[in-house]
Every structure is written in C-alpha cells, then in structure tokens.
Design an enzyme around this catalytic site. Structure first.
Site, PDB file in Angstrom:
ATOM      1  N   HIS A 154       9.585  43.392  57.544  1.00  0.00           N
ATOM      2  CA  HIS A 154      10.241  43.611  56.140  1.00  0.00           C
ATOM      3  C   HIS A 154      11.682  43.381  56.414  1.00  0.00           C
ATOM      4  CE1 HIS A 154      10.917  44.535  51.990  1.00  0.00           C
ATOM      5  NE2 HIS A 154      11.631  45.405  52.147  1.00  0.00           N
ATOM      6  N   HIS A 166      17.173  45.475  49.048  1.00  0.00           N
ATOM      7  CA  HIS A 166      15.968  44.934  49.892  1.00  0.00           C
ATOM      8  C   HIS A 166      15.204  44.438  48.630  1.00  0.00           C
ATOM      9  CE1 HIS A 166      13.113  48.225  49.564  1.00  0.00           C
ATOM     10  NE2 HIS A 166      14.384  48.714  49.138  1.00  0.00           N
ATOM     11  N   CYS A 241      11.226  38.463  51.255  1.00  0.00           N
ATOM     12  CA  CYS A 241      12.328  39.238  51.448  1.00  0.00           C
ATOM     13  C   CYS A 241      13.302  38.561  52.632  1.00  0.00           C
ATOM     14  CB  CYS A 241      11.854  40.527  52.144  1.00  0.00           C
ATOM     15  SG  CYS A 241      10.744  40.530  53.367  1.00  0.00           S
TER      16      CYS A 241
END
Length: 287
Positions: A154, A166, A241
């Site tokens: 991530h 994020h 992401c």
C-alpha cells in the site's frame, strides 16, 4: 656444633688460663706447667619465645591482660573489608595457611541482553517492526511511504505532523484488508501514519526520483490537500494507490507493482502458449 656443647640449648664450656697451683673449682688435676685450665659455665641466653602473628582471644598466664587487649585491637584494625584488587592476594594467603577459600560469585545480569531476548512470537514480530521503522529516517513533506501488507504494498504520501494522504476503500471495515484492492472506487483520506499501517512495516521509497524530476514540495502538498475527502475511481491495473501517489509527486501516474505483475504474467502466458504450440505441432514421422 660447639665443642663441649651437650645439647642444643645447654650452656657451653669456656676455658680460662689460671696460674698453676691455684686452687679452685674446675681445676684439672692433670694440668701441668705454670698455667692450668679452669672450666666454668656461662649462662646461655634463653631461647626467644615465638610470637604468634595470629592474636588469640584467650588471655595467657604469662601474657598480661593489656597485651591481649592490644592484640584484639590489632585484629580489629586488620579486619576491614579489602578492596576488590586485593581479594586475590588475601585468598592466596588464606590457602597457604590452610584455610578454606571464601568464594564470592558476583553475577551481574546484562540488562541489554535481557531486553533483546523476546518471550513470545508477538514480541519478536513487534521488535522487527520497530527496528524497521527506526531504521528509516523521519519522512519529509512530499515523501512517498511504502507499506508492506499481506500480499501487496500500500502507498501513501507524507504531508505533515506524522500524517499522510492515501487512497482508502469507502468502508472502514475493508480498510487494511486485501479485499480493498478489488473495489472500483476509493476515498482520498488524511490520516495518521500509525493508523494507516495497521501493524505493518513501512519505509520511505522515492524510487522514481532517478527517472522523473519531483515537483516542488509546496506544489506537491497543495495538490495533495486538494484531493482530501474526494471519491475517485479505483482500478487495480490503471488507478491504484501507487498510481495516485506517483501522480501527486511526479505528475506521472505509474505503478511499478502492476508493471512487474504484468511482465511476469506475460512471461508465464508466453511459456504456456509456447507449451501449447509445441504440443499441437505435428511431429515428424520416423521410419
């Protein structure tokens, strides 16, 4: 051995010349001439008493009481505890005198070693994560943060005060789980770094700085803050992401994670296709 000496501590015989004819004890009847020999005993000095270096607490009949008191005082003077460097010499003297050596074992536990030995698997995992976090330098505004979750990485971008921006799934239930990567939409969130980690390790990773020139920091932060709380389309292949944070830092949406998967998938597909082609290719007939 002294001539005429009868024993180790008997008085010796001494000779003295006296005129002949002089009467007296010790005159030899066989003496002849003008002078004779007279023998007499000289008191031999008494043997000195051996002084014991070890003072006794019991008083002797031949020793005054004040001597015993002074001996005890000497014992008190020599009884104080010796320094550590003199213990070995004192122990050696005690061994020569036939006394039992005094063994003093000082065990000094190492606090650092004790702290380094974990007692459970959770402590081992926690120590590893803490070491990984401490090994990284403090993030600066605009730095990209790579978070190692189970099965994937991530990504977030550091803003300020230990906070990051994020992409997150709309449902908090899905946050931090692998199911979040299969959602078709995401929310841009402003969160504390520790809340985003979910117990996973992390590091600063601006790996594309050698390929692209980062935007000015103030522009990165401005673009990032403008995206907070917005809902965006999410795609594992085209808009995940990593695409998001690279676009904010470099102005280029790129995901090496996806590129690696696609390359490896192409290799695997090529291998499978080659195997299929080889299997259906007609084999030459041998006689």
């Amino acid at each position: 051995m002294i001539p005429g000496h009868r024993g180790p501590w008997s008085a010796p015989l001494c000779r003295r010349l006296v005129p002949a004819g002089h009467s007296g004890m010790g005159l030899s009847p066989a003496a002849s001439g003008e002078y004779g020999i007279r023998l007499f005993r000289v008191p031999w000095p008494s043997r000195p008493k051996q002084i014991s270096r070890t003072a006794s607490t019991e008083s002797s009949d031949t020793q005054p009481t004040n001597d015993s008191a002074s001996s005890q005082a000497l014992v008190v003077q020599f009884l104080p505890k010796l320094p550590k460097q003199d213990r070995g010499l004192e122990q050696a003297r005690s061994l020569r005198q036939g006394q039992k050596p005094e063994i003093n074992l000082e065990l000094i536990p190492s606090k650092k070693r004790t702290e380094m030995i974990p007692s459970s698997d959770s402590e081992i995992e926690g120590n590893l994560k803490n070491q990984a976090a401490e090994s990284n330098q403090k993030p600066r505004p605009g730095d990209l943060i790579e978070i190692f979750r189970i099965g994937y990485e991530h990504w977030a971008i550091y803003v300020e005060d230990d906070c990051v921006v994020h992409l997150a799934p709309p449902s908090e239930f899905e946050a931090g789980s692998i199911t979040s990567i299969f959602s078709n939409r995401a929310v841009v969130k402003y969160s504390r770094l520790q809340d985003v980690l979910h117990g996973c390790s992390w590091k600063i990773n601006n790996k594309l700085d050698g390929t692209y020139l980062p935007l000015p920091v103030d522009k990165i932060i401005q673009r990032t803050k403008n995206m907070i709380n917005k809902i965006v389309q999410y795609s594992l292949i085209e808009g995940n992401c990593e695409h998001f944070v690279n676009d904010l830092r470099y102005g280029v949406p790129r995901s090496q994670q996806v590129e690696h998967v696609l390359v490896e998938g192409a290799k695997a597909a090529g291998a499978v296709l080659s195997a299929v082609v080889d299997s259906i290719r007609p084999k030459p007939i041998t006689a």
